[in-house]
Structures are given as C-alpha cells and as structure tokens.
Enzyme design. Structure first.
Site, PDB file in Angstrom:
ATOM      1  CB  THR A 138       3.450 -37.587  11.475  1.00 13.87           C
ATOM      2  OG1 THR A 138       4.373 -38.556  12.001  1.00 13.87           O
ATOM      3  CG2 THR A 138       2.138 -38.244  11.106  1.00 13.87           C
ATOM      4  CD  GLU A 139       8.704 -37.077   7.619  1.00  9.21           C
ATOM      5  OE1 GLU A 139       9.439 -37.740   6.873  1.00  9.21           O
ATOM      6  OE2 GLU A 139       7.465 -36.998   7.448  1.00  9.21           O
ATOM      7  CE1 TYR A 195       3.911 -40.874  -1.056  1.00  8.54           C
ATOM      8  CE2 TYR A 195       5.545 -39.786   0.320  1.00  8.54           C
ATOM      9  CZ  TYR A 195       5.122 -40.897  -0.388  1.00  8.54           C
ATOM     10  OH  TYR A 195       5.904 -42.032  -0.438  1.00  8.54           O
ATOM     11  CG  PHE A 196      -3.179 -36.969   2.554  1.00 13.12           C
ATOM     12  CD1 PHE A 196      -3.102 -36.791   1.181  1.00 13.12           C
ATOM     13  CD2 PHE A 196      -4.336 -37.530   3.068  1.00 13.12           C
ATOM     14  CE1 PHE A 196      -4.142 -37.157   0.341  1.00 13.12           C
ATOM     15  CE2 PHE A 196      -5.388 -37.895   2.251  1.00 13.12           C
ATOM     16  CZ  PHE A 196      -5.296 -37.715   0.881  1.00 13.12           C
ATOM     17  CG  HIS A 200      13.548 -45.221   6.689  1.00 12.71           C
ATOM     18  ND1 HIS A 200      13.426 -43.865   6.883  1.00 12.71           N
ATOM     19  CD2 HIS A 200      13.439 -45.420   5.351  1.00 12.71           C
ATOM     20  CE1 HIS A 200      13.242 -43.273   5.710  1.00 12.71           C
ATOM     21  NE2 HIS A 200      13.256 -44.190   4.763  1.00 12.71           N
ATOM     22  CD1 TRP A 240       7.849 -45.411  -2.693  1.00 14.41           C
ATOM     23  CD2 TRP A 240       8.142 -43.202  -2.690  1.00 14.41           C
ATOM     24  NE1 TRP A 240       9.181 -45.173  -2.456  1.00 14.41           N
ATOM     25  CE2 TRP A 240       9.390 -43.815  -2.438  1.00 14.41           C
ATOM     26  CE3 TRP A 240       8.089 -41.807  -2.726  1.00 14.41           C
ATOM     27  CZ2 TRP A 240      10.568 -43.095  -2.236  1.00 14.41           C
ATOM     28  CZ3 TRP A 240       9.259 -41.090  -2.516  1.00 14.41           C
ATOM     29  CH2 TRP A 240      10.478 -41.728  -2.275  1.00 14.41           C
ATOM     30  CG  ASP A 259      11.086 -46.285   2.152  1.00 16.90           C
ATOM     31  OD1 ASP A 259      10.967 -47.168   3.019  1.00 16.90           O
ATOM     32  OD2 ASP A 259      10.941 -45.080   2.397  1.00 16.90           O
ATOM     33  CD  GLU A 260      13.162 -42.048   1.449  1.00 21.16           C
ATOM     34  OE1 GLU A 260      12.818 -41.036   0.801  1.00 21.16           O
ATOM     35  OE2 GLU A 260      12.934 -42.187   2.673  1.00 21.16           O
ATOM     36  CG  ASP A 282      11.266 -43.916   9.634  1.00 19.71           C
ATOM     37  OD1 ASP A 282      12.432 -43.557   9.404  1.00 19.71           O
ATOM     38  OD2 ASP A 282      10.407 -44.013   8.752  1.00 19.71           O
ATOM     39  NE  ARG A 291      10.064 -40.729   9.821  1.00 16.17           N
ATOM     40  CZ  ARG A 291       9.746 -40.791   8.536  1.00 16.17           C
ATOM     41  NH1 ARG A 291       8.473 -40.731   8.160  1.00 16.17           N
ATOM     42  NH2 ARG A 291      10.689 -40.925   7.616  1.00 16.17           N
TER      43      ARG A 291
END
Length: 752
Positions: free
Chosen positions: A471-472, A411-412, A256, A386, A318-319, A195, A166
């Site tokens: 990091t979005e 999730y930071f 992704h 997760w 994922d996703e 991604d 990101r």
C-alpha cells in the site's frame, strides 16, 4: 489435517469425479469441481423459503445467517422445515478435505452438506451465487433448477496480503475485506503489521512501538499514523475465524525495521533520520543480532503468538540491507565467534534462532524467499516465493512448503489496465487475465532456467498462492478495495478450482454476474478488464477510432449522438470512422446486460492535441509509478523523468503547454540513487526540454521550471514551430533528483 493431506484429498476427489468435470457450467466463482444436472423439481428461493439448521449447531447457524444476509428479502429465517421449499444445512462427510461441501437442489430442497463449518459456509456462498446468476431476476423469487455440486479446493492456502504498515486501514474496513474474501472462498490473510514506515500492533511490553513507531511525519510535513489495540486484534481474528479465514501476522525482521528502531534505538541501526520514515523503497535500517535484541524480538513474538492462533507466524526476512552489520565492530565480532563466513550467513543464523523460538511455542516460521539465502533453513519453515519460480522449486525440492506470491503477477500494487482511469499503481499492467493465467501448481520459470518436472511428493509442497496488496501508493481504503477486485476472483479460482477446469474463456463468461454482485454489495471493483478503451487518430476531417477491452467479453456497443449506449446500440466491429468533433461513448454488453461503465471520448481537434501523463509513454521502464500528489496522479519513471508522445500531429501547432508539478523525492534507493538519470540544467531550477523525433534529437522548446509552485500543477508554455507528424520527447533537467518535477498533462496549442 495437514496441508499435504488436504491436497491429496482434493486430488482424490478430482479422480473420483473425473466424468462430471466436464458437466454443466454454473455462474459460480471459483468454478466448482463437479456440477451434475438433475431431473424433476428444483427449489424456489423467496421469503417463504425456510432455512433449516440442526439444533444447537453454531457453525450451521452462522452459515444460514450469512446466506440470509446475502439473499436479503429473498430468503426466510432459520426455522423448522415446513411443507414448502427449504434450504437445509446438514452435517456429513464429503470427500475432498475439511473445506469440501455438497450442494443438492432437488424436490423443493436445497441441501448443503459438509463435515465442517468451513464447508457449510462455502456451500451457502455457492447457493447465493446460483441465486444471483446472470440468468436470474434482480429481485423477486428465484427458481433454481435441480443439480448436484460436489466441491473441494485444489490448494489449502488461498490468500491475500494486506499491508497496513505503509497505510493504516480501519478495523471496520478489515472486517469488510474479510467478508468479501469469504465470498471468494479465500481463507488466508497475511497481515503486514510492521515496516519501516509504521508499527501498527500494540505490544504491551513496549508501548513506544506504537506511540512513536506508529506515527510519522512525511517530507510533505503532514503527520500520519494509527495502530490496532490488542482488543481490536482479538476481535478481528475471531471475526475472520467465523469466515474460515486464518490471519497470519507478519512482524518484519531483520530488515524493514526503522519504525521499531525509532522507538527503541538500542535494538538496531536506523541508517536514516526520522524525516525519512515517510519515504518508500528499501531502507538501510536493520535490527542488531545480539542477545538483547533477541530478547526484545522474542518478547514481541510472545505477545503475537498469544493474539494470533495461526500455526505459522511470518517474520518477513526480505530486503535486509546488511551494510551496517558489515561496518559494526560488535556484529563482526559476533560473526567471528559464531564461525560465520559473511553477513548472509548471519541472517540465516538469525532466522534459525527466531524459528527455534517459534517452534518452542508451538508455531512455525514463514518468510519471504530470502530466508533461503545462506542455507541451513530448517525443513519445517515455509517459504513465500516472490522472486520467481526457480527459488520456489529449489525450496520444494529441499522439502519446504511453499506459497507462491510471485512478483509482478501477484503484486496488486501494479495497475490493472493502461486506461487513464487507473489513478494509482506501479507502471506495469497486471491485468485480470494475467492473474488468471498464473498457475501456482505449474509456475512459469525465468528465461534460461531448464524446466524439470516435479515429483508428486515435491508438488505436494506447493500449498497455494497469495496475492500481495502493498500500500505504498494506496492511501485510502477505497484504493485498496479497487486494486484487489476483481483480481482477487482470479486468485480465488487459481487456488480453488481443479487444474483441468481452469479456463479463461469460461471464467470470462461468469464475470457479468460477478460484477453485478460487487455492485449489489457496494464493493468498488475496478472495471478495467471490461471497460472500453477508446483510441483515435485524425485523418483529415475525420477520426479513425478503435474500441477495445482487455477481455473481449461480449460486445462493445457505442453511440455518437451524446446518448449512453444501450443493448440495441451499434456493435463496434473493427475500426470506425467519425467526423472530427464527434464524441464517442461506448460500453461492454453481455447477454443484453451492460457489464462496464460508459467510456466517453471527445474527438475535437483540441482534445486530440491534449494528453494526460498516463497517455504518454515513459522513455524508460525502470521504476514507473502513478505518483500521488496535489493535482495528480502523475505517471512517471522516478529514475528518469522523461516522456514520449509518439506520432504527435504538429500541423498548425504554434506552441506547447505542459502542466508541471514538483513533489518530494521520497524514495529510499540505496546505491541505486547513483543511477538516477540527471540531465545538466541550463538554469539553477532546471527546465522541461522538448526534443524532436528522439530524446537526442534537436531541441524544439525549453520550458523553465523556476515558476513551478509546490502543491499545484503549474502551466508552462513555449512557442513551437514545426509541422508534420513527429515523436516528441519531453524530459526534465536538474542537478539532483530531489525535488521531483513531473508532468500532469501536455497540450499542443494551435493558432486561434
């Protein structure tokens, strides 16, 4: 040695040292397994102290060099032992697995003993921490009392994920991050390299992955990009290995995938145009599942395997939005030929096929817990959990190794505190204490899920934990470091320290020394855990003020005369009352040392009637983010741009002003886009509507948005005619979510 054997060895050491577990506490993070005070003479660390390594021992030399660098002018150089004090690195077996070490301080010697390079390095780190404890002088010689530490980790996987897809970080920053990870005894970095928003890894067979997929133009019109050459990657991997850190590369598939599909359109379904690549969220982009795409992906993985010696390779999983698989005739025909019931089964087949390739090349697959969907996951595949502990427990009962990486606690990209100084992050507050409270060996289950005790064999499959730095919303390297620290210290202790020794109060007592180390190393750790929150409410000509911090560590001391608080300043005990117009300055002190920065708040009448968006409350809690933009950040729920100002003092107020910005709605929400709250506007550009007492209450003011200019915070003002204390609801109107109007600040204006 396998991960399960490591866990058993550490458990054996816990049993062996059961009595010393309650022994002396030292200023070391993560907390050591056994600390036993000695008698007689300890050791002095100063420039005359010799540092002794075995001849020809490269690992011991590296550990000695690291210790010398950390101690600076306090330590001598590696040499032969003389008659004075010395630090000695020695090889020898220590129970507890390959990362175990023993540190003995006695008779003018500090002796670090370990069987491996990792153990020697960790022993050196512990010795440095003892020399920089809170009770040690900041400069000059250090005298360490005699003691023996025997130490080994609870879990084999103690990690962080760094999202470089990101937002790109420089190789120099990644080396800096590896340095401080080693100082926390963290040993795994999952490197998120691909991604939708970017492909960051040079692949020689497919150069367009980086020349095209590595760069994007956001909806703000600004170009962005960057990637890592294979030479840079090899150097970073080697640098990490010297610090006992394994880099696990993550190459996302089957979802992704937009960056790769932009570069090579035949390998997948984009679902969006190139202009969307700078968006955040879940994209419909997905790889095809045909043989040509399999050849494309396995060719990439062949180069990845050559670059990264990690035994596990992450493939994401994922996703993966499967809408386009469902609509594609060729994909449906493939499913029919394979006898697969649905697209979920197709993804499970896809994952198994990729896993087989990795197995054939001496590696194993690791992926997010969606790889469990559809069943049939080979038992040697590892799961990154997760979604929640229920899936993780199902995985270990099926024989899979599991790494706990549970959202939102690990999730930071979530804020560390609710202080206005927290300029980035999602709306949820994941405080240092929240991270510390998370026990990967006994993870909390969702409500309604019955807790069934794990057997020892099942528990051995939980191989550790990992916090994820997505990091979005972290555009800079400084953002990344600040969001990681000090929460990485809590992750380190959760992963290393034996369960009976994990204690928040004890950990809290070691924070002052840790913050001092961060400052000495030039690390920008967030101080939200110890920073003072100053809150006040007007009461006539006075203000009732409360001072608090998240941790409750030490004392909060304050001043009201404009000076910085010191160790002799007044201690805040409960509520304090100050005259209207007073500026309160406060900081946290422990043992006479200032732990936090100085917080300051002015309690003038004007200041009490002004709030930035971070001090307002979103009306809903759906997707709340500190949005980045010119004049920002802007605290908003992107699904419902509505804010509450509870108990606003409206006596004497004649108008309301608001700073409003307009930013692109750059979020991929899929079907959730239909659930964004839209309020019918009275004019084409929409309005900011202010209501009394609730969001369905009477309208107090309407501020047209037509004059709001892009690239700045535009002040808007409307008259207000009401008195007393009331809740205010401020909400925007509009026919579409794009563009997004957000609040920067609100001010209640009084007659002059």
């Amino acid at each position: 040695m396998t991960r399960r054997v490591i866990s058993r060895a550490a458990a054996a050491l816990v049993a062996l040292l059961a009595t010393p577990l309650a022994a002396a506490t030292v200023d070391v993070i993560p907390r050591p397994l056994s600390v036993v005070a000695g008698s007689g003479t300890g050791v002095r660390i100063d420039p005359a102290t010799a540092i002794v390594v075995p001849t020809g021992d490269a690992g011991a030399t590296r550990a000695a060099r690291e210790l010398t660098t950390l101690l600076g002018t306090r330590a001598g150089k590696a040499t032969v032992a003389g008659q004075g004090d010395a630090v000695v690195f020695a090889r020898g077996d220590v129970t507890g697995g390959p990362e175990a070490y023993r540190l003995t301080l006695a008779n003018h010697r500090a002796t670090v003993t370990a069987a491996t390079d990792a153990g020697l390095l960790y022993g050196a780190v512990t010795l440095w921490q003892l020399a920089t404890a809170a009770d040690q002088p900041a400069t000059g010689p250090v005298d360490l009392a005699p003691l023996t530490i025997v130490d080994a980790p609870r879990f084999a996987w103690r990690g962080l994920l760094l999202d470089s897809a990101r937002h790109y970080q420089s190789p120099a920053f990644i080396r800096r991050m590896l340095d401080w990870m080693a100082l926390h005894k963290l040993n795994t970095l999952q490197w998120h390299l691909t991604d939708d928003q970017g492909w960051r890894l040079e692949i020689k067979h497919y150069p367009r992955l980086t020349s095209v997929g590595g760069f994007r133009v956001g909806r703000d019109g600004k170009p962005y990009g960057g990637f890592y050459t294979q030479a840079e990657v090899r150097a970073i991997v080697a640098y990490a290995a010297e610090r006992n850190i394994t880099i696990v590369p993550e190459i996302e598939m089957p979802g992704h995938a937009l960056a790769a599909i932009r570069a090579y359109p035949k390998v997948g379904f984009a679902g969006v145009d190139a202009a969307a690549q700078g968006d955040w969220g879940v994209f419909p982009s997905i790889y095809r599942t045909d043989d040509a795409t399999y050849a494309f992906l396995t060719t990439i993985l062949g180069e990845v395997v050559d670059l990264f010696p990690s035994k596990v390779i992450a493939i994401g999983g994922d996703e993966a939005v499967k809408t386009q698989w469902h609509a594609d005739a060729a994909t449906q025909a493939q499913m029919h030929a394979l006898g697969l019931a649905d697209e979920t089964a197709l993804q499970a087949w896809f994952v198994r096929r990729i896993g087989t390739y990795l197995n054939d090349h001496g590696r194993q697959l690791i992926g997010w817990d969606e790889i469990l969907d559809g069943g049939g996951l080979p038992v040697n595949d590892t799961v990154l959990s997760w979604h929640g502990a229920d899936g993780a427990l199902a995985a270990v009962r099926a024989g899979h190794d599991v790494v706990m990486a549970t959202a939102p606690t690990l999730y930071f990209d979530n804020r560390q505190s609710s202080l206005p100084s927290e300029s980035i992050g999602r709306g949820s507050v994941i405080a240092l204490v929240d991270v510390y409270a998370y026990d990967p060996g006994d993870p909390p289950l969702p409500k309604g899920v019955a807790k069934v005790p794990l057997t020892d064999a099942e528990r051995a499959h939980i191989i550790g934990l990992q916090a994820n730095i997505w990091t979005e919303h972290m555009a800079t390297e400084a953002n990344v470091e600040r969001m990681a620290l000090p929460r990485a210290a809590a992750v380190a202790e959760s992963g290393w320290t034996a369960a009976p020794l994990r204690d928040w109060t004890n950990f809290e007592s070691r924070l002052p020394a840790q913050f001092a180390r961060y400052r000495a190393l030039g690390l920008d750790a967030d101080e939200g855990a110890v920073e003072v929150a100053i809150r006040g409410r007007r009461d006539g000509d006075s203000v009732r003020v409360r001072l608090a911090s998240q941790t409750g560590l030490g004392d909060i001391r304050y001043t009201t005369d404009g000076s910085d608080p010191g160790p002799a300043s007044t201690v805040a005990a409960g509520q304090i009352v100050v005259p209207l117009g007073t500026t309160v300055r406060a900081a946290t002190f422990a043992g006479g040392l200032r732990v936090s920065g100085v917080a300051s708040r002015s309690f003038t009448q004007a200041a009490l009637r002004y709030r930035v968006s971070q001090k307002l409350r979103p009306c809903t809690d759906r997707v709340v983010i500190n949005l980045v933009g010119p004049g920002g950040p802007f605290f908003a729920d992107i699904m419902d741009t509505c804010w509450l100002w509870p108990a606003a003092d409206l006596d004497g107020v004649t108008a309301i002003s608001a700073g409003v910005a307009v930013i692109p709605f750059n979020f991929q929400l899929g079907d959730d886009l239909k659930t964004v709250t839209l309020r019918p506007p009275a004019t084409p550009a929409g309005e900011l509507v202010v209501r009394l007492d609730s969001c369905t209450g009477p309208i107090l003011a309407t501020l047209p948005l037509a004059s709001v200019r892009a690239g700045e915070v535009t002040p808007l003002t409307a008259p207000l005619s009401v008195s007393g204390t009331h809740d205010l609801c401020l909400a925007t109107t509009g026919r579409t979510p794009d563009p997004l109007h957000v609040l920067g600040w609100v001010r209640l204006e009084a007659a002059k």
